[in-house]
Design an enzyme around this catalytic site. Structure first.
Site, PDB file in Angstrom:
ATOM      1  N   ASP A 156       7.141  69.580  -1.985  1.00 27.50           N
ATOM      2  CA  ASP A 156       6.913  70.630  -2.365  1.00 27.50           C
ATOM      3  C   ASP A 156       5.792  70.524  -3.305  1.00 27.50           C
ATOM      4  O   ASP A 156       6.148  69.078  -3.256  1.00 27.50           O
ATOM      5  CB  ASP A 156       7.850  71.406  -2.862  1.00 27.50           C
ATOM      6  N   ASP A 204       4.695  72.433  -6.664  1.00 29.00           N
ATOM      7  CA  ASP A 204       5.083  72.993  -8.091  1.00 29.00           C
ATOM      8  C   ASP A 204       6.540  72.392  -8.902  1.00 29.00           C
ATOM      9  O   ASP A 204       7.658  72.486  -8.181  1.00 29.00           O
ATOM     10  CB  ASP A 204       4.879  74.048  -8.354  1.00 29.00           C
ATOM     11  N   ASP A 254      12.359  70.823  -5.802  1.00 28.91           N
ATOM     12  CA  ASP A 254      13.461  71.383  -6.584  1.00 28.91           C
ATOM     13  C   ASP A 254      13.757  72.694  -6.822  1.00 28.91           C
ATOM     14  O   ASP A 254      14.445  72.209  -8.067  1.00 28.91           O
ATOM     15  CB  ASP A 254      11.909  70.458  -8.077  1.00 28.91           C
TER      16      ASP A 254
END
Length: 269
Positions: free
Chosen positions: A13, A15, A210
């Site tokens: 991922d 961001d 996240d």
């Protein structure tokens, strides 16, 4: 081929993971990135960002020619080819998705804001992106990010109406993403790995994320890093191989580097 001897593939991922959630900087991850580059370890972005956003970042980070997954798993890009990921054979493209959203908004008086009708200034305000980045964020293929501005009851009805068109909602870090049913980061990665196996290429994978939209990705990678964030406690993996799951103490690119280092150092990957 023994999967334990397969070369390493990083699937990450962006961001809030490789990139800082607020500044979009990856400076804290540079030591790990350089180490991976020295070993020619491919780094596959798996992100809600768009094709031009990803390719700009690849250029800036020296990671061009790498495959990637974008628009939250709606798109798989390999070898200059772009495929829409969906359960149905006739996947809807961006124009078709936004037309459906316009029809539903008009018919049911839903209140939400999407990128299709947003100005660059609005997108910059929502995301903190630069003008060029905001322009790239509007160049979409098969997903529409929206800010929901209505009631919970209306949201439930909205989901039900989307299902009539084989569309679903996936929660990202900032937005809800309207996508084809059957699209997510894990499905897109599985498609890629199947393609690779058909060519006789096998990978040992480390996934990093996240937020809950990373959960499908982290379920299918061999090793998974859950990076500390405001949403990371909502990543509830079903997999039972707990020794293959690492929870970082730090957030963003510092936590990203922490997770990469843990698996490389402790498991001799």
């Amino acid at each position: 081929m023994n999967p334990n001897t397969a070369p390493l593939l990083i699937v990450t991922d962006l961001d809030g993971s490789l990139l800082d959630h607020h500044s979009y900087s990856w400076a804290a991850a540079e030591p790990c990135l350089n180490r991976l580059k020295q070993h020619n370890t491919p780094i596959m972005f798996c992100t809600s960002k768009t094709k031009p956003e990803v390719e700009l970042l690849q250029q800036q980070m020296g990671l061009t020619e790498q495959p990637y997954i974008c628009e939250n798993g709606a798109i798989l890009a390999t070898n200059q080819q772009t495929a829409i990921i969906a359960r149905q054979s006739s996947a809807l493209n961006y124009l078709e998705i936004t037309r459906i959203l316009d029809q539903l908004k008009k018919k049911y008086h839903f209140h939400f804001s999407g990128f299709a009708h947003a100005s660059l200034q609005e997108i910059m305000q929502w995301t903190g992106l630069s003008p060029l980045q905001a322009q790239f964020a509007k160049q979409r293929i098969a997903s529409e990010p929206i800010l929901w501005q209505d009631s919970t009851d209306q949201f439930t009805q909205f989901q039900q109406q989307l299902e009539q068109y084989q569309l679903c909602l996936i929660k990202g870090g900032r937005f809800w993403h309207v996508m084809n049913i059957g699209s997510n980061k894990g499905v897109a990665l599985s498609h890629f790995l199947q393609q690779e196996q058909q060519q006789g290429r096998y990978w040992q994978t480390i996934g990093l994320g996240d937020s809950p939209n990373d959960l499908p990705l982290l379920e299918v990678t061999d090793f998974s890093v859950i990076i500390q964030s405001a949403q990371s406690q909502n990543i509830l993996l079903q997999r039972k191989d707990s020794s293959h799951i690492f929870h970082s103490q730090h957030s963003g690119p510092t936590g990203w580097c922490e997770g990469i280092s843990f698996f490389i150092n402790h498991l001799n990957l």
